[in-house]
Design a protein around this motif. Structure first.
Motif, PDB file in Angstrom:
ATOM      1  N   PHE A  64      36.955  36.528  63.392  1.00  0.00           N
ATOM      2  CA  PHE A  64      35.879  36.928  62.499  1.00  0.00           C
ATOM      3  C   PHE A  64      35.485  35.764  61.604  1.00  0.00           C
ATOM      4  O   PHE A  64      36.282  34.846  61.394  1.00  0.00           O
ATOM      5  N   PRO A  65      34.279  35.799  61.034  1.00  0.00           N
ATOM      6  CA  PRO A  65      33.919  34.769  60.059  1.00  0.00           C
ATOM      7  C   PRO A  65      34.719  34.953  58.773  1.00  0.00           C
ATOM      8  O   PRO A  65      35.290  36.017  58.538  1.00  0.00           O
ATOM      9  N   ARG A  66      34.757  33.905  57.959  1.00  0.00           N
ATOM     10  CA  ARG A  66      35.482  33.985  56.684  1.00  0.00           C
ATOM     11  C   ARG A  66      34.608  34.637  55.628  1.00  0.00           C
ATOM     12  O   ARG A  66      33.397  34.499  55.636  1.00  0.00           O
ATOM     13  N   GLY A  67      35.271  35.277  54.688  1.00  0.00           N
ATOM     14  CA  GLY A  67      34.537  35.921  53.612  1.00  0.00           C
ATOM     15  C   GLY A  67      34.369  34.972  52.444  1.00  0.00           C
ATOM     16  O   GLY A  67      35.008  33.915  52.376  1.00  0.00           O
ATOM     17  N   SER A  68      33.507  35.333  51.498  1.00  0.00           N
ATOM     18  CA  SER A  68      33.284  34.494  50.328  1.00  0.00           C
ATOM     19  C   SER A  68      34.470  34.628  49.378  1.00  0.00           C
ATOM     20  O   SER A  68      35.279  35.551  49.479  1.00  0.00           O
ATOM     21  N   ALA A  69      34.565  33.685  48.427  1.00  0.00           N
ATOM     22  CA  ALA A  69      35.680  33.707  47.472  1.00  0.00           C
ATOM     23  C   ALA A  69      35.648  34.988  46.655  1.00  0.00           C
ATOM     24  O   ALA A  69      36.698  35.577  46.367  1.00  0.00           O
ATOM     25  N   GLY A  70      34.431  35.417  46.289  1.00  0.00           N
ATOM     26  CA  GLY A  70      34.317  36.634  45.489  1.00  0.00           C
ATOM     27  C   GLY A  70      34.875  37.834  46.227  1.00  0.00           C
ATOM     28  O   GLY A  70      35.557  38.682  45.651  1.00  0.00           O
ATOM     29  N   LEU A  71      34.624  37.876  47.518  1.00  0.00           N
ATOM     30  CA  LEU A  71      35.100  39.000  48.324  1.00  0.00           C
ATOM     31  C   LEU A  71      36.630  38.989  48.398  1.00  0.00           C
ATOM     32  O   LEU A  71      37.278  40.026  48.264  1.00  0.00           O
ATOM     33  N   VAL A  72      37.191  37.789  48.574  1.00  0.00           N
ATOM     34  CA  VAL A  72      38.652  37.681  48.673  1.00  0.00           C
ATOM     35  C   VAL A  72      39.306  38.192  47.392  1.00  0.00           C
ATOM     36  O   VAL A  72      40.256  38.980  47.424  1.00  0.00           O
ATOM     37  N   THR A  73      38.763  37.784  46.255  1.00  0.00           N
ATOM     38  CA  THR A  73      39.332  38.230  44.976  1.00  0.00           C
ATOM     39  C   THR A  73      39.208  39.738  44.832  1.00  0.00           C
ATOM     40  O   THR A  73      40.176  40.415  44.441  1.00  0.00           O
ATOM     41  N   LEU A  74      38.024  40.234  45.153  1.00  0.00           N
ATOM     42  CA  LEU A  74      37.791  41.669  44.983  1.00  0.00           C
ATOM     43  C   LEU A  74      38.717  42.477  45.899  1.00  0.00           C
ATOM     44  O   LEU A  74      39.333  43.464  45.469  1.00  0.00           O
ATOM     45  N   LEU A  75      38.852  42.012  47.142  1.00  0.00           N
ATOM     46  CA  LEU A  75      39.707  42.741  48.080  1.00  0.00           C
ATOM     47  C   LEU A  75      41.159  42.717  47.616  1.00  0.00           C
ATOM     48  O   LEU A  75      41.895  43.680  47.814  1.00  0.00           O
ATOM     49  N   PHE A  76      41.553  41.626  46.985  1.00  0.00           N
ATOM     50  CA  PHE A  76      42.912  41.539  46.465  1.00  0.00           C
ATOM     51  C   PHE A  76      43.139  42.636  45.425  1.00  0.00           C
ATOM     52  O   PHE A  76      44.158  43.326  45.426  1.00  0.00           O
ATOM     53  N   GLN A  77      42.147  42.809  44.560  1.00  0.00           N
ATOM     54  CA  GLN A  77      42.260  43.861  43.533  1.00  0.00           C
ATOM     55  C   GLN A  77      42.275  45.245  44.169  1.00  0.00           C
ATOM     56  O   GLN A  77      43.053  46.111  43.780  1.00  0.00           O
ATOM     57  N   VAL A  78      41.400  45.418  45.152  1.00  0.00           N
ATOM     58  CA  VAL A  78      41.336  46.723  45.822  1.00  0.00           C
ATOM     59  C   VAL A  78      42.678  47.034  46.465  1.00  0.00           C
ATOM     60  O   VAL A  78      43.207  48.150  46.375  1.00  0.00           O
ATOM     61  N   ARG A  79      43.261  46.023  47.113  1.00  0.00           N
ATOM     62  CA  ARG A  79      44.534  46.238  47.794  1.00  0.00           C
ATOM     63  C   ARG A  79      45.618  46.610  46.784  1.00  0.00           C
ATOM     64  O   ARG A  79      46.429  47.504  47.027  1.00  0.00           O
ATOM     65  N   LYS A  80      45.605  45.954  45.632  1.00  0.00           N
ATOM     66  CA  LYS A  80      46.610  46.276  44.606  1.00  0.00           C
ATOM     67  C   LYS A  80      46.479  47.722  44.153  1.00  0.00           C
ATOM     68  O   LYS A  80      47.467  48.445  44.025  1.00  0.00           O
ATOM     69  N   LEU A  81      45.231  48.124  43.934  1.00  0.00           N
ATOM     70  CA  LEU A  81      45.005  49.509  43.492  1.00  0.00           C
ATOM     71  C   LEU A  81      45.411  50.489  44.589  1.00  0.00           C
ATOM     72  O   LEU A  81      46.067  51.507  44.319  1.00  0.00           O
ATOM     73  N   ALA A  82      45.057  50.152  45.821  1.00  0.00           N
ATOM     74  CA  ALA A  82      45.389  51.048  46.941  1.00  0.00           C
ATOM     75  C   ALA A  82      46.895  51.209  47.046  1.00  0.00           C
ATOM     76  O   ALA A  82      47.403  52.309  47.296  1.00  0.00           O
ATOM     77  N   GLU A  83      47.626  50.119  46.823  1.00  0.00           N
ATOM     78  CA  GLU A  83      49.084  50.209  46.899  1.00  0.00           C
ATOM     79  C   GLU A  83      49.641  51.064  45.775  1.00  0.00           C
ATOM     80  O   GLU A  83      50.596  51.816  45.952  1.00  0.00           O
ATOM     81  N   SER A  84      49.024  50.939  44.597  1.00  0.00           N
ATOM     82  CA  SER A  84      49.529  51.762  43.487  1.00  0.00           C
ATOM     83  C   SER A  84      49.210  53.241  43.712  1.00  0.00           C
ATOM     84  O   SER A  84      49.876  54.112  43.174  1.00  0.00           O
TER      85      SER A  84
END
Lengths: 620, 356
Positions: free
Chosen positions: A513-533
């Motif tokens: 797949f193509p790479r995502g933008s830096a903003g997307l990577v940061t946002l997904l990191f936050q989403v993943r943290k919330l999803a885990e909690s």
């Protein structure tokens, strides 16, 4: 011999036997594509009439869906009269193949067994090559329903006098599964009712909590639970009938009485070696036979150095310092009198159980003692230890059991009666559990929603609950929590679409797949943290960054064509389409939050508008 | 009976019977194989031959009384054919196989005969289709019929009837792809303006009398209606058709079907179309229990186009799969000897023989 028949030969055989048109179910998309490729080199010539018919139908469909004009299989299909139809294809292509089959223009279609339900077109013949399919990373045998669903496509009403289901072996086949499936009855279906957060919010919006239980009782799940309850109740009735002869005797609840009585007897038993040989007065004295105590024995007097239990019989024993300095180990019963006199005794852990100086001192003291000593008055109790025992035995006194006329009957029937009674109680408990399980699960959900603040203590929707109930998709809790955490504050449409895509996509098929933008990577990191909690309350989604990046690219770059996007990834077109369709579905739920979250709804609307272009515009 | 005759008869018996015969005659008889056992029996009963013979007869008769799961023995058993017929018909598959032996297996030629296109006939609805439509006038209806029996005809007729009464019809399907297909199909039947389609973010002809949508969309509409915000005319809703209702058992989405059915407005008739399932009566009973109108079940298992099963060997040899031309329902072991032989060959050659 090859492990399975070559697709070209298969189609040739079917043609020769007049068994076409046929649907050939293969194990995977790849198998379908490879089968198509194997035709590239074949020298099949179709009758001109058939070729023209295919061209005509394809032209018709192309009019409606221009995207298929460039489909790589277009030419092959027209040349050989065979097509592939699987989830990796665009819906428009699948519609074209279906239309070709409906008009009877094709000889064969290769389809995947996994998506047999999506194969909504008939043929004269259905070819089955496997007996198990991949379900959740595991191969499971096809059920009778599934096999009949496959075979059901054979035989077109009004076009065929008979339909054929042909089994051809491949390494994935167990003939027994297929013959049983073909000749057997389809399996009964079972309710898959689960209680979801949006369901709880929507139900509580429309109904007070008191009514919910009666609404849940209307579910098919409860209907089937009631069927199980009915079975249990029949069993319960027969158990009650079995209890009949063990009805009330002298006492109304004789089983319990007998049980307690038995317990009391049993509980006394293991203690008996300790107490059996002890007369009450010996037992009473034991407490006073502490080191340094002066006691009277049958001949003369002595001083206790230690008290212990004999190894074998657990008889109470004492070590006694006699007059004259001799040390004796003797049973406690040797003590006849306990004098009201003690000496200091420095104890040690080994013979002679006190320091040698103490022995000398005590020997000295013993010799010096006056002939008359005050005797300690010791009260003898009947059962001075084991308070539990005494309570039971006291109640035992209330029982008439030992002298009861039905004692023998009780003793005889007790094992069976108590077993039956246990069974009855177990059944009653299971029935209760079956009747209340849905309501309990509902209440669990209420508790979670209350903790997160979507419901108040009276199970009424809070302001947050009012809008959260409009999000009626998978992972709704994660999405509403993200909204509340203001993760989507003033989010750009591409980023929003990308996050929704990663939440919506539940396929783990690998690809590049193509790479995502830096903003997307940061946002997904936050989403993943919330999803885990949130994991204890809601299974976290896969949150693939790669599909998110693909979606971001599609929404952000409006000049990107579908073909151009397909070149960026190895993901199949059909999967891309499904990913975007599902993302649009998720976004359209966010769009409904116009009243409370106008900027988010607007962003979602923009994202949808940006996504709907090219192929995605063709179908509603 | 001569010794040879007796020996022959004994050899034909199943080992289990020989063991029962050996009880009390031979010590440690369970250690010996069949051949040894027969020898031992003959030796041990040298003095009391008639006793052995009568016991043997008794055991054979006893065996004949009950269903016997060993076809090889049955074939050899000298019991008259009549007594076999009189035995209670068990559902043991071997039993059927044995019955099948009376008729020769179907030939490939016979199996392939009859391929063709039926002459064009004026369309006459099947009895079950008529029945379903008649029942729908009075009650909700669950239809459970094999794939390809003509469920769509019932849907179309029922829709036309509701439309004549100025009632709205909602048609739900489990997959968006199927919704699209049905949208095209129904637009052809009723005219393009008469059919609408609703998806998450799009609605085409939302005011049309027939609306097609996925079950999730209908569920959301019903929740909106219950919550007080309503944008589709549910009050004029006369009929809800749910295609592929067997999705009720889908592990992930089944719950949506249940929610929809629970909250479906009571004035609307329900028509559930389902492929063959094992317990359609349960669904009909359930709906009868939770809805004001009773629910009838239309069920049949006979396919409208008869089905035949075949076996195609990798060497392109085609044979019927079963001994009969049609599908021998309930008798999966009635395999065609040729198909059986070829498949065993296949398993041996591919080196993955499954012991069956």
């Amino acid at each position: 011999m090859p492990p399975s028949i070559h697709p070209v030969d298969l189609v040739a055989t079917l043609r020769q036997r007049h068994l076409t048109p046929a649907i050939i179910f293969l194990t995977s998309r790849r198998a379908c594509d490879e089968a198509m490729q194997s035709f590239e080199r074949s020298q099949v010539t179709l009758p001109t009439a058939q070729r023209e018919q295919i061209a005509r139908v394809l032209a018709q469909v192309t009019e409606q869906f221009p995207s298929i004009a460039e489909h790589p299989l277009m030419e092959t299909v027209q040349r050989i009269g065979v097509a592939a139809h699987h989830a990796g294809h665009l819906p428009s292509w699948k519609i074209a193949v279906e239309e070709l089959m409906r008009t009877g223009s094709l000889d064969a279609v290769f389809a995947t067994t996994t998506l047999a339900a999506g194969v909504d077109f008939p043929a004269r013949t259905v070819v089955v090559t496997q007996s198990s399919i991949r379900k959740a990373r595991d191969f499971t045998d096809l059920t009778a329903s599934e096999i009949q669903q496959l075979a059901g496509r054979a035989g077109r009403r009004g076009k065929d006098l008979v339909g054929f289901a042909v089994i051809t072996p491949s390494p994935y086949i167990d003939l027994t599964v297929l013959t049983k499936g073909l000749t057997g009855q389809p399996e009964p279906i079972h309710s898959q009712f689960v209680i979801t957060y949006p369901m709880v919010l929507n139900l509580l919006k429309a109904h007070p909590r008191e009514q919910i239980q009666s609404i849940l009782a209307k579910s098919f799940a409860q209907f089937q639970l009631n069927q199980r309850t009915a079975v249990l109740e029949t069993k319960l009735d027969s158990l009650r009938a079995e209890m009949e002869p063990f009805g009330p005797r002298v006492c109304s609840d004789w089983i319990t009485q007998w049980q307690v009585f038995e317990q009391a007897r049993k509980r006394k038993k293991p203690r008996s070696p300790f107490t059996r040989q002890e007369s009450p007065d010996v037992a009473a004295r034991l407490h006073f036979l502490t080191p340094g105590r002066v006691v009277g024995v049958t001949r003369g007097r002595g001083i206790i150095l230690r008290q212990y239990r004999s190894k074998g019989q657990h008889a109470p024993m004492v070590t006694l310092l006699r007059e004259g300095g001799s040390l004796n180990e003797c049973p406690a019963s040797i003590v006849t009198q306990v004098f009201d006199r003690t000496f200091d005794c420095e104890e040690t852990s080994s013979y002679p159980w006190c320091t040698p100086e103490t022995v000398d001192q005590l020997t000295h003291h013993l010799a010096e003692l006056p002939p008359r000593l005050p005797i300690l008055p010791i009260l003898t109790h009947q059962h001075e230890d084991a308070p539990i025992d005494s309570s039971i035995v006291q109640t035992l006194g209330d029982f008439a059991c030992p002298t009861c006329p039905s004692r023998q009957a009780c003793q005889r029937d007790f094992p069976r009666a108590s077993r039956v009674r246990q069974e009855i109680q177990r059944h009653i408990k299971s029935i209760q559990a079956l009747q209340t399980s849905l309501w309990h699960r509902f209440q669990e959900r209420i508790d979670v929603l209350e903790r997160f603040g979507y419901l108040n203590a009276n199970a009424q929707l809070t302001a947050d609950g009012e809008w959260a109930r409009l999000i009626r998709i998978d992972h709704s809790l994660l999405i509403t929590e993200l909204i509340r955490a203001e993760a989507f504050g003033a989010i750009d449409p591409p980023l929003l679409a990308a996050v929704m895509a990663s939440i919506a996509h539940d396929d783990d098929r690998p690809g590049s797949f193509p790479r995502g933008s830096a903003g997307l990577v940061t946002l997904l990191f936050q989403v993943r943290k919330l999803a885990e909690s949130l994991a204890p309350h809601e299974a976290p989604p896969m949150l693939r960054a790669d599909v998110a990046a693909l979606t971001e690219r599609w929404v952000a770059d409006q000049t990107l064509t579908w073909i151009g996007l397909a070149r960026l990834t190895t993901m199949a077109e059909g999967d891309m389409f499904r990913l975007f369709a599902r993302t649009i579905e998720f976004l359209s739920q966010l769009k409904t939050l116009k009243a409370t979250h106008p900027s988010l709804a607007e962003s979602a609307e923009k994202a949808i508008a940006a996504m709907r272009r090219g192929v995605l515009e063709e179908l509603p | 009976m001569t010794t040879n005759e007796l020996e022959h008869l004994l050899m034909q018996q199943p080992v289990s019977l020989l063991h029962r015969l050996a009880r009390g005659r031979i010590s440690r008889h369970f250690r010996s194989g069949k051949r040894k056992l027969v020898d031992l029996l003959l030796q041990a009963s040298a003095e009391n031959r008639p006793g052995l013979e009568s016991d043997l007869q008794a055991l054979i008769e006893q065996q004949a009384q009950r269903p016997q799961p060993q076809p090889a023995v049955q074939k050899a058993r000298p019991a008259p054919a009549g007594s076999r017929q009189a035995a209670p018909a068990p559902s043991r598959h071997h039993r059927h196989e044995e019955h099948g032996h009376h008729e020769p297996p179907v030939s490939l030629h016979e199996w392939l005969s009859g391929i063709g296109v039926p002459p064009p006939q004026p369309f006459v609805p099947d009895a079950w289709q008529v029945d379903a439509l008649a029942k729908l006038a009075e009650t909700d209806v669950v239809v459970s019929v094999p794939t390809g029996s003509g469920k769509t005809y019932v849907a179309i007729e029922a829709t036309a009837r509701a439309m004549r009464e100025n009632r709205t019809v909602i048609y739900t399907s489990p997959l968006k792809a199927l919704s699209n297909t049905k949208f095209t199909e129904f637009s052809r039947v009723f005219g393009p303006g008469q059919v609408g389609i609703l998806t998450g973010d799009r609605r085409e002809h939302a005011q049309a009398p027939l609306l097609i949508m996925t079950t999730e969309i209908l569920r959301n509409l019903l929740y909106d209606a219950a919550g007080g915000e309503i944008d589709v005319r549910l009050d004029t809703l006369g009929l809800v058709i749910m295609d592929e209702s067997q999705y009720l058992a889908d592990p992930e989405r089944g719950v949506v079907w249940e929610e929809t059915l629970i909250f479906c407005p009571s004035q609307a008739r329900l028509l559930l179309l389902s492929a063959s399932i094992g317990n359609p009566q349960d669904i009909a009973d359930w709906l009868t229990a939770i809805r004001p109108t009773p629910c009838s079940l239309i069920r049949h298992t006979k396919r409208s186009v008869p089905l035949r099963a075949g076996y195609l060997h990798p060497n392109e040899k085609l044979t019927p799969l079963f001994r009969t031309a049609g599908i021998p329902y309930g008798q999966p072991h009635l395999l065609h000897p040729e198909a059986k032989r070829l498949f065993m060959e296949y398993e041996e050659e591919t080196g993955q023989a499954r012991s069956r």
